[in-house]
Design an enzyme around this catalytic site. Structure first.
Site, PDB file in Angstrom:
ATOM      1  N   LYS A  12     -11.110  -5.290  -5.126  1.00  0.00           N
ATOM      2  CA  LYS A  12     -12.147  -4.496  -5.629  1.00  0.00           C
ATOM      3  C   LYS A  12     -11.422  -2.915  -5.854  1.00  0.00           C
ATOM      4  O   LYS A  12     -11.907  -2.058  -6.367  1.00  0.00           O
ATOM      5  CB  LYS A  12     -13.160  -4.276  -4.638  1.00  0.00           C
ATOM      6  CG  LYS A  12     -12.716  -3.967  -3.039  1.00  0.00           C
ATOM      7  CD  LYS A  12     -13.975  -4.040  -2.242  1.00  0.00           C
ATOM      8  CE  LYS A  12     -13.849  -3.889  -1.066  1.00  0.00           C
ATOM      9  NZ  LYS A  12     -13.552  -4.931   0.022  1.00  0.00           N
ATOM     10  N   LYS A  63      -3.988 -10.958  -7.047  1.00  0.00           N
ATOM     11  CA  LYS A  63      -5.135 -11.105  -6.473  1.00  0.00           C
ATOM     12  C   LYS A  63      -6.223 -10.385  -6.962  1.00  0.00           C
ATOM     13  O   LYS A  63      -6.159  -9.325  -7.211  1.00  0.00           O
ATOM     14  CB  LYS A  63      -4.849 -10.654  -4.793  1.00  0.00           C
ATOM     15  CG  LYS A  63      -6.109 -11.174  -3.889  1.00  0.00           C
ATOM     16  CD  LYS A  63      -5.446 -10.473  -2.546  1.00  0.00           C
ATOM     17  CE  LYS A  63      -6.066  -9.028  -2.440  1.00  0.00           C
ATOM     18  NZ  LYS A  63      -5.889  -8.624  -1.182  1.00  0.00           N
ATOM     19  N   LYS A  76       1.027  -1.153  -0.171  1.00  0.00           N
ATOM     20  CA  LYS A  76       0.111  -0.071  -0.004  1.00  0.00           C
ATOM     21  C   LYS A  76       1.066   1.210  -0.023  1.00  0.00           C
ATOM     22  O   LYS A  76       0.461   2.354  -0.707  1.00  0.00           O
ATOM     23  CB  LYS A  76      -0.990   0.020   1.133  1.00  0.00           C
ATOM     24  CG  LYS A  76      -2.156  -0.934   0.971  1.00  0.00           C
ATOM     25  CD  LYS A  76      -3.329  -0.551   1.776  1.00  0.00           C
ATOM     26  CE  LYS A  76      -4.404  -1.537   1.389  1.00  0.00           C
ATOM     27  NZ  LYS A  76      -5.700  -1.259   2.605  1.00  0.00           N
TER      28      LYS A  76
HETATM   29  P1  TYM Z   1     -10.467  -6.902   3.245  1.00  0.00           P
HETATM   30  O1  TYM Z   1     -11.488  -5.931   3.154  1.00  0.00           O
HETATM   31  O2  TYM Z   1      -9.542  -6.501   2.297  1.00  0.00           O
HETATM   32  O3  TYM Z   1     -10.966  -8.619   2.799  1.00  0.00           O
HETATM   33  C1  TYM Z   1     -12.051  -8.931   3.531  1.00  0.00           C
HETATM   34  C2  TYM Z   1     -11.958 -10.448   3.518  1.00  0.00           C
HETATM   35  O4  TYM Z   1     -11.946 -10.769   2.199  1.00  0.00           O
HETATM   36  C3  TYM Z   1     -10.571 -11.686   1.844  1.00  0.00           C
HETATM   37  N1  TYM Z   1     -10.152 -11.639   0.534  1.00  0.00           N
HETATM   38  C4  TYM Z   1     -10.111 -12.398  -0.365  1.00  0.00           C
HETATM   39  N2  TYM Z   1      -9.878 -13.796  -0.301  1.00  0.00           N
HETATM   40  C5  TYM Z   1      -9.651 -14.650  -1.249  1.00  0.00           C
HETATM   41  N3  TYM Z   1      -9.444 -14.101  -2.535  1.00  0.00           N
HETATM   42  C6  TYM Z   1      -9.352 -12.835  -2.690  1.00  0.00           C
HETATM   43  N4  TYM Z   1      -8.787 -12.315  -4.076  1.00  0.00           N
HETATM   44  C7  TYM Z   1      -9.573 -11.858  -1.653  1.00  0.00           C
HETATM   45  N5  TYM Z   1      -9.736 -10.483  -1.389  1.00  0.00           N
HETATM   46  C8  TYM Z   1      -9.903 -10.110   0.053  1.00  0.00           C
HETATM   47  C9  TYM Z   1      -9.688 -11.150   2.695  1.00  0.00           C
HETATM   48  O5  TYM Z   1      -8.601 -11.997   3.091  1.00  0.00           O
HETATM   49  C10 TYM Z   1     -10.607 -10.812   3.909  1.00  0.00           C
HETATM   50  O6  TYM Z   1     -10.533 -11.997   4.774  1.00  0.00           O
HETATM   51  N6  TYM Z   1      -7.351  -6.281   7.001  1.00  0.00           N
HETATM   52  C11 TYM Z   1      -8.692  -6.737   6.918  1.00  0.00           C
HETATM   53  C12 TYM Z   1      -9.752  -6.413   7.235  1.00  0.00           C
HETATM   54  C13 TYM Z   1      -9.845  -6.456   8.956  1.00  0.00           C
HETATM   55  C14 TYM Z   1      -9.878  -8.043   9.473  1.00  0.00           C
HETATM   56  C15 TYM Z   1      -9.695  -7.599  10.965  1.00  0.00           C
HETATM   57  C16 TYM Z   1      -9.971  -9.208   9.113  1.00  0.00           C
HETATM   58  C17 TYM Z   1      -9.895  -5.509   9.773  1.00  0.00           C
HETATM   59  N7  TYM Z   1      -9.731  -6.214  11.166  1.00  0.00           N
HETATM   60  C18 TYM Z   1      -9.819  -8.570  12.165  1.00  0.00           C
HETATM   61  C19 TYM Z   1      -9.939 -10.212  10.141  1.00  0.00           C
HETATM   62  C20 TYM Z   1      -9.811  -9.840  11.534  1.00  0.00           C
HETATM   63  C21 TYM Z   1      -8.923  -6.364   5.163  1.00  0.00           C
HETATM   64  O7  TYM Z   1      -8.554  -5.416   4.724  1.00  0.00           O
HETATM   65  O8  TYM Z   1     -10.016  -7.279   4.547  1.00  0.00           O
END
Ligand code: TYM
Length: 333
Positions: A202, A199, A117
């Site tokens: 969005k 990956k 990032k």
């Molecule tokens: P975020 O918002 O990027 O994504 C949410 C969840 O979707 C999963 N994910 C994917 N899984 C498979 N293939 C993909 N292409 C893909 N893109 C996204 C992510 O692994 C995630 O599980 N940091 C986290 C949000 C967060 C969080 C937490 C998660 C904040 N606090 C505490 C777990 C526990 C994030 O940015 O997810």
């Protein structure tokens, strides 16, 4: 004699930065719904995390509400789970500050998401982007979560959360449960449809690279028909066939089929047929989500009642943990 074992706890979160993708759905959200019976679940729209990248306030507010409704449309039941908006539970930020004093600069510097990032948003490498994983650790540890259902990209952040918990427990005595990631066997990393080495995300500039879970069926079909594959035209799961492997994973999740079953279904057929069938299967898998979202998005009062109740339920647990932490570190409580 039958003992009623207390349920184990689950926490996970998702950023409200746009309509969730098929990657979010397959890698994380679809598992959240299925865990609600067996576990005590906490699911958050993580708006505090989202502002590490500059957001338009009106867009952020609307997306937080839309994403909340979308989680319910994906099967999260507010009567069973605490489904809430992170900023409504201030204890997360309060614990985050404390945990940042138990996290090393070097540990945060090694986080690949920070490196990615900070190169992507080089004009705004703010301190929040750097300390983001500490807030994530606070999200998890404040509920003493046993399991955290996430996609593979979150593994490093979860390892850090465990390290922080171990460090705190070593200094102050058993306080936090050590969380374990729950990463699905299939679909832990859904790849971009236009560049299967990256990956699905969005925030990708190319809208053909991802499927949003609210895309209409015609658009889903179009995106799958254009998906990048390779020049040999045999549907089989094999190293080097990133595009086909990705589509097979998606098709397998959408239909429940194994790779050998998929390979025999498409033996002797070209990629065209395979891509069409994958598009159809995905459109069908997401149909209930689209329909339920269309219904829920008109229910503004219901959504408000749900997120208010969700935050109250989460705050009761979070506040109790925070108080214990305050006491252990020597704050006057
Ligand atoms: P975020 O918002 O990027 O994504 C949410 C969840 O979707 C999963 N994910 C994917 N899984 C498979 N293939 C993909 N292409 C893909 N893109 C996204 C992510 O692994 C995630 O599980 N940091 C986290 C949000 C967060 C969080 C937490 C998660 C904040 N606090 C505490 C777990 C526990 C994030 O940015 O997810």
């Amino acid at each position: 004699m039958v003992f009623n074992m207390p349920k184990k706890t689950i926490l996970s979160g998702i950023q409200p930065t746009g309509v969730f993708t098929l990657g979010n759905y397959i890698g994380a959200i679809r598992n959240w719904a299925s865990m609600q019976e067996e576990y005590d679940c906490f699911y958050a729209i993580v708006d505090l995390h989202a502002i590490t990248v500059r957001q338009d306030p009106n867009v952020l507010r609307r997306q937080s509400l839309d994403c909340y409704a979308l989680l319910l449309a994906c099967g999260l039941d507010p009567a069973k789970s605490a489904v809430f908006i992170q900023s409504h539970v201030p204890a997360h930020s309060q614990l985050s500050w404390i945990l940042s004093c138990y996290t090393q600069f070097g540990e945060l510097s090694r986080m690949t998401q920070f490196k990615d990032k900070s190169s992507r948003y080089s004009e705004n490498i703010n301190a929040g982007l750097f300390t983001y994983p500490v807030l994530q650790a606070a999200d998890i540890l404040i509920y003493n979560a046993h399991y955290v259902p996430v996609g593979a990209d979150q593994k490093q952040h979860l390892e850090l959360a465990r390290d922080i918990a171990v460090r705190f427990n070593t200094v102050h005595g058993e306080t936090f449960t050590l969380p374990e990631p729950y990463i699905p066997k299939e679909g832990a990393k859904v790849m971009s449809l236009t560049d299967p080495t990256a990956k699905m995300s969005k925030s990708d500039d190319n809208a053909n690279s991802y499927v949003s879970i609210l895309d209409p069926p015609e658009m889903i079909m179009k995106k799958f028909k254009r998906a990048v594959t390779d020049s040999d035209s045999v549907v089989c799961y094999k190293e080097g066939k990133d595009g086909v492997n990705n589509l097979m994973t998606i098709y397998g999740v959408a239909t429940g089929m194994t790779n050998p079953q998929i390979e025999s279904e498409f033996a002797g057929k070209g990629y065209g047929d395979f891509k069409t069938k994958t598009g159809e299967a995905v459109a069908e898998m997401l149909r209930p989500v689209r329909e339920e979202y269309a219904r829920l998005s008109a229910e503004k009062d219901y959504i408000r009642d749900c997120y208010t109740a969700g935050a109250e339920r989460a705050a009761a647990v979070a506040q109790a943990t925070l108080r214990e932490v305050y006491d252990k570190i020597g704050f006057v409580v």
